[in-house]
Design a protein around this motif. Structure first.
Motif, short mmCIF file in Angstrom:
data_model
loop_
_atom_site.label_atom_id
_atom_site.label_comp_id
_atom_site.label_asym_id
_atom_site.label_seq_id
_atom_site.Cartn_x
_atom_site.Cartn_y
_atom_site.Cartn_z
N GLY A 184 0.84 -1.21 0.00
CA GLY A 184 0.00 0.00 0.00
C GLY A 184 0.87 1.25 0.00
N TYR B 198 1.26 4.18 -2.63
CA TYR B 198 1.15 5.56 -2.14
C TYR B 198 2.25 6.42 -2.76
CZ TYR B 198 1.32 9.56 1.02
OH TYR B 198 1.35 10.83 1.53
N ARG C 220 1.56 6.97 -6.34
CA ARG C 220 0.45 7.89 -6.59
C ARG C 220 0.89 9.34 -6.35
NH1 ARG C 220 -3.77 7.51 -9.71
NH2 ARG C 220 -4.53 5.60 -8.76
N GLU D 101 0.78 12.11 -9.21
CA GLU D 101 0.05 13.37 -9.05
C GLU D 101 0.95 14.56 -9.38
OE1 GLU D 101 -3.17 12.27 -9.05
OE2 GLU D 101 -3.61 13.74 -7.51
N LEU D 102 2.20 14.48 -8.94
CA LEU D 102 3.13 15.58 -9.26
C LEU D 102 3.38 15.64 -10.77
CD1 LEU D 102 5.10 17.82 -8.53
CD2 LEU D 102 6.83 16.08 -8.08
N GLU E 231 0.50 17.30 -12.48
CA GLU E 231 0.53 18.75 -12.31
C GLU E 231 1.57 19.38 -13.23
OE1 GLU E 231 -1.07 21.07 -10.14
OE2 GLU E 231 -2.56 19.48 -10.00
N ASP F 125 -6.89 14.33 -0.76
CA ASP F 125 -5.58 13.74 -1.04
C ASP F 125 -5.80 12.34 -1.62
OD1 ASP F 125 -3.11 12.50 -0.99
OD2 ASP F 125 -2.47 13.51 0.84
N LEU F 126 -5.63 12.23 -2.91
CA LEU F 126 -5.91 10.97 -3.61
C LEU F 126 -5.00 9.85 -3.11
CD1 LEU F 126 -7.30 9.33 -5.79
CD2 LEU F 126 -5.78 10.38 -7.49
N ALA F 127 -3.71 10.17 -2.91
CA ALA F 127 -2.76 9.13 -2.48
C ALA F 127 -3.13 8.59 -1.10
CB ALA F 127 -1.34 9.70 -2.47
N GLU G 204 -6.32 6.45 -1.41
CA GLU G 204 -6.01 5.16 -2.03
C GLU G 204 -5.31 4.25 -1.02
OE1 GLU G 204 -4.09 5.60 -5.79
OE2 GLU G 204 -3.63 3.48 -5.97
N ASN G 205 -4.40 4.84 -0.26
CA ASN G 205 -3.67 4.08 0.75
C ASN G 205 -4.62 3.51 1.79
OD1 ASN G 205 -1.66 4.48 3.49
ND2 ASN G 205 -0.87 3.41 1.72
N ALA H 80 1.98 18.21 -5.25
CA ALA H 80 1.29 18.43 -6.53
C ALA H 80 0.11 19.38 -6.37
CB ALA H 80 0.81 17.09 -7.07
#
Lengths: 502, 262
Positions: free
Chosen positions: A178, A182, A185, A189-190, A193, B175-177, B180-181, B251
């Motif tokens: 996980g 993380y 992800r 995400e960065l 952007e 916060d998507l991360a 998801e976590n 981000a």
């Protein structure tokens, strides 16, 4: 290690007449032709904006410099940083190959600008390097970093055959995995952007740590994944296959380092495009070492003038299997009492305090030291740790031959380094570069799983009075041309063209 | 019409009415959230919006009445407009609504092979109005989304029953991360009922500044596991959405992090 300026090609010394030992190892007319024809004209016509993603950063930052916190928080101007104090280049690995390649693609006008995203919890958010490369550092909190490190190590060990597939089959259901997703992800995400701000033409994702990025980005722009570690479908647990397939299929092209990995990917069931491209080094980064340099390095490491030096350049890691060379040296020493094994290298980003802080390199080095002591050869084995670029060059010049003993190795660029110096090399058949080695022609091959196979090959070189070593060194030097920056640039341009046409 | 200058009390009553309406709307939102914890959060959010809208509509009408305005005509106009809209846009609304529910409840997705009535093919597009199939003869078959609610849909994809796809809409600030976590940990606890070759996977379908649309895909071990797994996943989703922090990633932390350009 070279200074920043020399890495960038602005070394003040370059304008002066070069000394003999400063000449490039490929500074012959054929190499010059290679350089000027590396990029065909069509490659320069439509320069593309590229996002590179690696786990290991190009620059590692041990700490924030005092008195510069405000700038450090957001952005760092590279000219204000001091190498060795504020940062250091990551030695070896993917970034050592990607950096010269990116520089060259920029100077050749194939790429217009490069944004490079990597994990770097101690670094500033952004560093602009001269010449069009901007580094972006991903920061994740320590509570996520630990699990991420464990998961990616488990993947690495399994793929390298150090864990049994059975023992790690449920990895993807663990909390550590996980954290792996993380980290990916946060990185994705960065990148998303950055893409909104810069509208990249190509996403160039490197190595297994970043495998989920293609699926996570969800963009239909070209995405290229470069798999740097070995690919042997037998080592991949059945429970992992669907997810790995899903991730691999999210890329437009998968690049591997060896023909055998391409075949393994097909057997694995991957139906998408796969290309084989050899990793590369820039011969211009390597200089001939002069007698003074060699003298200094032998003194520093206590190497005697009559010692027969066997050189192993590899980070401290069980997959590198330096223990097998120690065993071979112990067995050969009675017949060759001047034998001296020099082990160059320490930990990777994974082990570094500025990286993930996993102590596997320290543990492995301790094991090697204990092995040498228990075999009674501790005084014939030198652990140098990390060495500077000039020290490395001197050790290559000084050695009789090199050994790549890895039980599994994605490629093995140290063999190419050895070939640059016309040195014979003994190579594990489990390394990707073994594809380029014909036993007895440009190197000697051995199976690390067969006891004494390494002894026999080392014996061939130790008994040799010169002809075999010269033959292997010269032929290897020619083979090295397949793994130079020029060759890599040509491959990259061809691949970019294919991606553009598809 | 009343004289508000000489008698300001109606204004006070309006204020009190709107305040009570806001309170009731909030209570309605919480009640719906609590009652539908095992439903898909997307449906829960839609139900919340509908409930809150009804409360505000009633509150607004009462407030207007407090001001002495006859609401008979207002109600008549609203009613007629509503009927006219429904009559004029019946078909598109039906398809649009069907798409909304099909997203959540219809067991097929892009790439699956399905049979609907006499039509069979691979799903290559699902838009707001229709679903496009590619037939074996390479013909494009466009079916109105409402067709998928009116008649039986047969998913011919091998082992399609295994796949549980849950659409999720997250606020853009989340916060998507971290979300998801949290979900990864929660779903890992259900793994006894899941096919272990397929860990949960999140796919971002679309995103705007306001929201992120995701698909969560898990695979069940046995057909009878679908329902309990779906209910449990929905429950965990609801909890994760309550707990997930606002985005703290670089981000989303500001333009300075992403360098608007050279």
């Amino acid at each position: 290690m070279h200074s920043v300026d020399s890495r960038w090609g602005h070394d003040a010394g370059t304008a002066a007449e070069p000394r003999e030992e400063d000449r490039d190892l490929f500074s012959d007319p054929e190499a010059a032709t290679l350089a000027t024809t590396a990029v065909p004209a069509e490659g320069r016509m439509n320069a593309v904006s590229v996002l590179i993603n690696t786990q290991t950063p190009l620059l590692q930052f041990p700490r924030a410099p005092r008195g510069r916190h405000a700038m450090w928080e957001v952005e760092s101007n590279f000219s204000r940083l001091v190498e060795g104090e504020d940062y250091r280049f990551s030695p070896g690995g993917v970034s050592r190959m990607v950096y010269p390649l990116a520089r060259r693609m920029l100077t050749e006008g194939v790429w217009s600008d490069v944004h490079w995203v990597s994990l770097n919890s101690h670094g500033p958010e952004m560093v602009r390097l001269p010449g069009g490369i901007t580094l972006h550092n991903v920061t994740i909190q320590p509570e996520h970093l630990g699990g991420y490190g464990k998961a990616k190590e488990a993947i690495w060990s399994t793929v390298h055959g150090l864990n049994s597939p059975r023992s790690s089959r449920d990895l993807f259901w663990t909390d550590d995995y996980g954290e792996y997703t993380y980290y990916n992800r946060v990185t994705a995400e960065l990148i998303r952007e950055l893409d909104l701000a810069h509208d990249f033409d190509l996403f160039y994702i490197h190595d297994f740590q970043q495998l989920p990025i293609g699926q996570m980005l969800g963009t239909i722009k070209p995405k290229l994944f470069r798999w740097h570690i070995p690919f042997d479908s037998r080592k991949i647990p059945a429970q992992w296959r669907p997810l790995i397939s899903t991730y691999l299929n999210s890329y437009d092209v998968v690049v591997v380092s060896s023909e055998r990995y391409r075949g393994a990917l097909r057997r694995f069931g991957h139906r998408g495009p796969v290309r084989r491209m050899y990793p590369c080094i820039d011969p211009a980064e390597y200089k001939r070492a002069g007698p003074d340099d060699i003298g200094a390095v032998t003194t520093k490491f206590g190497i005697g003038p009559n010692d027969t030096v066997v050189l192993v350049v590899a980070r401290m890691d069980p997959a590198k299997a330096q223990d097998r060379v120690i065993g071979a040296v112990a067995r050969l020493l009675p017949r060759f009492p001047r034998l001296r094994l020099v082990l160059v290298g320490n930990g990777s980003f994974t082990s570094a305090s500025s990286g993930l802080g996993i102590p596997k390199s320290r543990t492995w080095r301790r094991h090697l030291e204990e092995t040498a002591a228990s075999r009674g050869v501790h005084d014939r084995v030198v652990f140098t740790g990390h060495v500077s670029q000039s020290e490395l060059e001197s050790l290559y010049e000084r050695c009789a031959f090199t050994v790549l003993p890895s039980v599994r190795e994605g490629f093995g660029l140290v063999v190419v380094e050895s070939w640059l110096y016309h040195k014979p090399t003994v190579v594990s058949v489990r390394a990707g570069i073994a594809d380029l080695v014909t036993d007895g022609e440009n190197g000697l091959l051995f199976d690390p799983d067969r006891p004494r196979a390494l002894d026999r090959q080392m014996l061939r070189l130790l008994r040799d009075s010169g002809p075999l070593s010269r033959k292997l060194g010269e032929a290897g030097h020619q083979t090295a041309r397949l793994c130079t920056l020029d060759a890599a640039v040509r491959d990259e341009v061809r691949l970019s063209g294919e991606l553009g046409e598809n | 019409m009343i004289d508000l200058v000489s008698d300001p009390w109606p204004l006070v009553y309006v204020g009190i009415t709107l305040g009570v309406t806001a309170l009731l709307a909030y209570v309605a939102k919480l009640l719906i959230w609590g009652m539908m914890r095992q439903s898909n959060p997307q449906i829960t959010i839609a139900a919340q919006r509908l409930g809150v809208s009804i409360v505000w509509l009633v509150g607004g009408v009462v407030a207007v009445q407090e001001l002495g305005v006859s609401i008979d005509v207002l109600l008549l106009v609203i009613g007629l407009l509503g009927v006219a809209t429904i009559v004029a846009l019946r078909q598109p609304l039906e398809n649009f609504g069907a798409k909304y529910f099909a997203d959540v409840y219809t067991p097929f997705k892009l790439g699956d092979t399905v049979r609907v009535g006499e039509h069979e093919g691979r799903v290559i597009e699902i838009n707001a109005m229709s679903t496009v199939l590619l037939s074996k003869g390479d013909a494009l078959v466009s079916l109105p989304n409402s067709a998928f609610l009116r008649q039986p849909v047969v998913n011919l994809t091998p082992q399609a029953w295994k796949e549980v796809v849950v659409p999720i809409t997250l606020p853009g600030t989340m916060d998507l991360a971290a979300f998801e976590n949290t979900m990864h940990r929660a779903i890992a606890r259900m793994r006894v009922r899941l096919d272990r070759r397929y860990p949960p996977i999140f796919t971002v379908k679309s995103r705007t500044a306001q929201s992120t649309d995701l698909l969560l895909t898990v695979m069940v071990r046995r057909p009878e596991d679908r329902d309990p797994v779906l209910a449990e996943v929905n429950l965990r989703l609801t909890e994760a959405m309550e707990k997930a922090p606002a985005s703290a990633s670089r981000a989303a932390s500001g333009a300075s992090a992403v360098d608007p350009g050279h």
